[in-house]
Design a protein around this motif. Structure first.
Motif, PDB file in Angstrom:
ATOM      1  N   MET A  79     -24.917  13.161  36.271  1.00 39.22           N
ATOM      2  CA  MET A  79     -23.802  13.889  36.861  1.00 39.22           C
ATOM      3  C   MET A  79     -23.431  15.097  36.016  1.00 39.22           C
ATOM      4  O   MET A  79     -23.606  15.096  34.800  1.00 39.22           O
ATOM      5  CB  MET A  79     -22.580  12.978  36.991  1.00 39.22           C
ATOM      6  N   THR A  80     -22.899  16.114  36.683  1.00 32.90           N
ATOM      7  CA  THR A  80     -22.348  17.274  35.977  1.00 32.90           C
ATOM      8  C   THR A  80     -20.992  16.880  35.399  1.00 32.90           C
ATOM      9  O   THR A  80     -20.445  15.818  35.739  1.00 32.90           O
ATOM     10  CB  THR A  80     -22.160  18.457  36.937  1.00 32.90           C
ATOM     11  N   ALA A  81     -20.442  17.757  34.566  1.00 35.66           N
ATOM     12  CA  ALA A  81     -19.136  17.478  33.971  1.00 35.66           C
ATOM     13  C   ALA A  81     -18.073  17.308  35.064  1.00 35.66           C
ATOM     14  O   ALA A  81     -17.246  16.397  35.012  1.00 35.66           O
ATOM     15  CB  ALA A  81     -18.743  18.594  33.013  1.00 35.66           C
ATOM     16  N   ALA A  82     -18.113  18.172  36.080  1.00 37.20           N
ATOM     17  CA  ALA A  82     -17.140  18.080  37.167  1.00 37.20           C
ATOM     18  C   ALA A  82     -17.316  16.771  37.945  1.00 37.20           C
ATOM     19  O   ALA A  82     -16.321  16.131  38.319  1.00 37.20           O
ATOM     20  CB  ALA A  82     -17.285  19.278  38.105  1.00 37.20           C
ATOM     21  N   GLU A  83     -18.559  16.379  38.191  1.00 36.33           N
ATOM     22  CA  GLU A  83     -18.806  15.122  38.895  1.00 36.33           C
ATOM     23  C   GLU A  83     -18.327  13.929  38.070  1.00 36.33           C
ATOM     24  O   GLU A  83     -17.777  12.973  38.612  1.00 36.33           O
ATOM     25  CB  GLU A  83     -20.298  14.971  39.213  1.00 36.33           C
ATOM     26  N   LEU A  84     -18.537  13.976  36.760  1.00 37.52           N
ATOM     27  CA  LEU A  84     -18.075  12.900  35.880  1.00 37.52           C
ATOM     28  C   LEU A  84     -16.550  12.791  35.914  1.00 37.52           C
ATOM     29  O   LEU A  84     -16.000  11.687  35.981  1.00 37.52           O
ATOM     30  CB  LEU A  84     -18.552  13.124  34.446  1.00 37.52           C
ATOM     31  N   GLN A  85     -15.867  13.938  35.882  1.00 38.46           N
ATOM     32  CA  GLN A  85     -14.409  13.927  35.912  1.00 38.46           C
ATOM     33  C   GLN A  85     -13.895  13.381  37.246  1.00 38.46           C
ATOM     34  O   GLN A  85     -12.946  12.596  37.276  1.00 38.46           O
ATOM     35  CB  GLN A  85     -13.865  15.325  35.645  1.00 38.46           C
ATOM     36  N   ALA A  86     -14.558  13.768  38.341  1.00 41.20           N
ATOM     37  CA  ALA A  86     -14.166  13.250  39.653  1.00 41.20           C
ATOM     38  C   ALA A  86     -14.424  11.749  39.734  1.00 41.20           C
ATOM     39  O   ALA A  86     -13.597  10.989  40.267  1.00 41.20           O
ATOM     40  CB  ALA A  86     -14.927  13.984  40.755  1.00 41.20           C
ATOM     41  N   PRO A 145     -31.262  11.541  76.929  1.00 41.72           N
ATOM     42  CA  PRO A 145     -30.783  12.381  75.821  1.00 41.72           C
ATOM     43  C   PRO A 145     -31.103  11.730  74.471  1.00 41.72           C
ATOM     44  O   PRO A 145     -31.076  10.515  74.338  1.00 41.72           O
ATOM     45  CB  PRO A 145     -29.272  12.473  76.037  1.00 41.72           C
ATOM     46  N   ARG A 146     -31.413  12.555  73.522  1.00 38.65           N
ATOM     47  CA  ARG A 146     -31.743  12.047  72.185  1.00 38.65           C
ATOM     48  C   ARG A 146     -30.480  11.615  71.474  1.00 38.65           C
ATOM     49  O   ARG A 146     -29.449  12.247  71.557  1.00 38.65           O
ATOM     50  CB  ARG A 146     -32.440  13.131  71.367  1.00 38.65           C
ATOM     51  N   ARG A 147     -30.597  10.506  70.768  1.00 33.18           N
ATOM     52  CA  ARG A 147     -29.469   9.986  69.993  1.00 33.18           C
ATOM     53  C   ARG A 147     -29.672  10.337  68.541  1.00 33.18           C
ATOM     54  O   ARG A 147     -30.786  10.328  68.043  1.00 33.18           O
ATOM     55  CB  ARG A 147     -29.382   8.467  70.138  1.00 33.18           C
ATOM     56  N   LYS A 148     -28.575  10.601  67.881  1.00 33.64           N
ATOM     57  CA  LYS A 148     -28.642  10.854  66.447  1.00 33.64           C
ATOM     58  C   LYS A 148     -28.856   9.537  65.719  1.00 33.64           C
ATOM     59  O   LYS A 148     -28.326   8.501  66.121  1.00 33.64           O
ATOM     60  CB  LYS A 148     -27.360  11.504  65.939  1.00 33.64           C
ATOM     61  N   ALA A 149     -29.618   9.600  64.651  1.00 37.01           N
ATOM     62  CA  ALA A 149     -29.822   8.415  63.820  1.00 37.01           C
ATOM     63  C   ALA A 149     -28.499   8.074  63.143  1.00 37.01           C
ATOM     64  O   ALA A 149     -27.705   8.957  62.820  1.00 37.01           O
ATOM     65  CB  ALA A 149     -30.899   8.676  62.779  1.00 37.01           C
ATOM     66  N   PRO A 150     -28.234   6.796  62.915  1.00 38.54           N
ATOM     67  CA  PRO A 150     -26.993   6.441  62.227  1.00 38.54           C
ATOM     68  C   PRO A 150     -26.971   7.040  60.824  1.00 38.54           C
ATOM     69  O   PRO A 150     -27.990   7.097  60.150  1.00 38.54           O
ATOM     70  CB  PRO A 150     -27.025   4.909  62.177  1.00 38.54           C
ATOM     71  N   ALA A 151     -25.816   7.498  60.432  1.00 47.24           N
ATOM     72  CA  ALA A 151     -25.681   8.100  59.108  1.00 47.24           C
ATOM     73  C   ALA A 151     -25.867   7.035  58.034  1.00 47.24           C
ATOM     74  O   ALA A 151     -25.320   5.936  58.136  1.00 47.24           O
ATOM     75  CB  ALA A 151     -24.315   8.758  58.963  1.00 47.24           C
ATOM     76  N   GLU A 152     -26.637   7.374  57.039  1.00 50.06           N
ATOM     77  CA  GLU A 152     -26.848   6.442  55.939  1.00 50.06           C
ATOM     78  C   GLU A 152     -25.727   6.593  54.932  1.00 50.06           C
ATOM     79  O   GLU A 152     -25.134   7.654  54.794  1.00 50.06           O
ATOM     80  CB  GLU A 152     -28.187   6.724  55.257  1.00 50.06           C
ATOM     81  N   GLU A 153     -25.449   5.521  54.240  1.00 50.67           N
ATOM     82  CA  GLU A 153     -24.451   5.576  53.182  1.00 50.67           C
ATOM     83  C   GLU A 153     -24.972   6.507  52.086  1.00 50.67           C
ATOM     84  O   GLU A 153     -26.141   6.432  51.704  1.00 50.67           O
ATOM     85  CB  GLU A 153     -24.227   4.183  52.586  1.00 50.67           C
ATOM     86  N   PRO A 154     -24.129   7.398  51.581  1.00 51.98           N
ATOM     87  CA  PRO A 154     -24.607   8.269  50.509  1.00 51.98           C
ATOM     88  C   PRO A 154     -24.955   7.452  49.268  1.00 51.98           C
ATOM     89  O   PRO A 154     -24.243   6.519  48.916  1.00 51.98           O
ATOM     90  CB  PRO A 154     -23.429   9.200  50.234  1.00 51.98           C
ATOM     91  N   VAL A 155     -26.044   7.807  48.658  1.00 56.85           N
ATOM     92  CA  VAL A 155     -26.485   7.118  47.452  1.00 56.85           C
ATOM     93  C   VAL A 155     -25.780   7.778  46.269  1.00 56.85           C
ATOM     94  O   VAL A 155     -25.831   8.995  46.111  1.00 56.85           O
ATOM     95  CB  VAL A 155     -28.017   7.216  47.287  1.00 56.85           C
ATOM     96  N   GLU A 156     -25.115   6.958  45.468  1.00 54.61           N
ATOM     97  CA  GLU A 156     -24.384   7.493  44.334  1.00 54.61           C
ATOM     98  C   GLU A 156     -25.343   7.898  43.233  1.00 54.61           C
ATOM     99  O   GLU A 156     -26.258   7.164  42.890  1.00 54.61           O
ATOM    100  CB  GLU A 156     -23.394   6.443  43.819  1.00 54.61           C
ATOM    101  N   LYS A 157     -25.140   9.076  42.706  1.00 54.07           N
ATOM    102  CA  LYS A 157     -25.971   9.603  41.626  1.00 54.07           C
ATOM    103  C   LYS A 157     -25.673   8.821  40.349  1.00 54.07           C
ATOM    104  O   LYS A 157     -24.516   8.496  40.070  1.00 54.07           O
ATOM    105  CB  LYS A 157     -25.617  11.078  41.417  1.00 54.07           C
ATOM    106  N   PRO A 158     -26.692   8.512  39.549  1.00 48.91           N
ATOM    107  CA  PRO A 158     -26.439   7.832  38.275  1.00 48.91           C
ATOM    108  C   PRO A 158     -25.534   8.693  37.392  1.00 48.91           C
ATOM    109  O   PRO A 158     -25.680   9.918  37.355  1.00 48.91           O
ATOM    110  CB  PRO A 158     -27.826   7.691  37.648  1.00 48.91           C
ATOM    111  N   VAL A 159     -24.617   8.069  36.683  1.00 54.71           N
ATOM    112  CA  VAL A 159     -23.664   8.836  35.867  1.00 54.71           C
ATOM    113  C   VAL A 159     -24.367   9.689  34.816  1.00 54.71           C
ATOM    114  O   VAL A 159     -23.884  10.761  34.468  1.00 54.71           O
ATOM    115  CB  VAL A 159     -22.597   7.923  35.215  1.00 54.71           C
ATOM    116  N   GLU A 160     -25.513   9.251  34.353  1.00 57.82           N
ATOM    117  CA  GLU A 160     -26.244  10.017  33.340  1.00 57.82           C
ATOM    118  C   GLU A 160     -26.698  11.377  33.864  1.00 57.82           C
ATOM    119  O   GLU A 160     -26.942  12.301  33.100  1.00 57.82           O
ATOM    120  CB  GLU A 160     -27.483   9.250  32.850  1.00 57.82           C
TER     121      GLU A 160
END
Length: 105
Positions: free
Chosen positions: A62-69, A45-60
């Motif tokens: 980001m949308t306004a909502a992303e900046l607030q979060a 059976p095929r195995r799923k690749a390990p999930a990679e850590e999400p890469v954080e978007k540079p703050v510059e």
């Protein structure tokens, strides 16, 4: 004998197998192909690749909502910021201050 589905072209003295095709190989050759990343065993059976850590978007970028979060997640005070530019400036100042504190440590 082991069946291997190849990711790349296999060309040997007696035959060639195109990428994506499945063929039988002697156990040692099959292990070499699978261990080298050139294919996978067709009968396992095929195995799923390990999930990679999400890469954080540079703050510059980001949308306004992303900046607030981001500010809420990192405890950044946005009390005087009303526009996206003001929110970005507050977040950037806090990020730079944190980088400066890390450099001093």
């Amino acid at each position: 004998m082991r069946r291997v589905t190849l990711h790349t072209l296999y060309a040997g003295p007696e035959r060639s197998v195109a990428a994506g095709q499945t063929a039988e190989f002697e156990a040692q050759e099959a292990a070499r192909l699978v261990d080298g990343g050139f294919g996978v065993y067709a009968d396992e059976p095929r195995r799923k690749a390990p999930a990679e850590e999400p890469v954080e978007k540079p703050v510059e970028k980001m949308t306004a909502a992303e900046l607030q979060a981001y500010a809420a997640e990192h405890g950044i005070d946005l009390s005087g910021a009303k526009t996206k530019a003001e929110v970005l400036a507050a977040v950037m100042a806090a990020v730079e201050a944190a980088r400066g504190a890390e450099a001093d440590a």
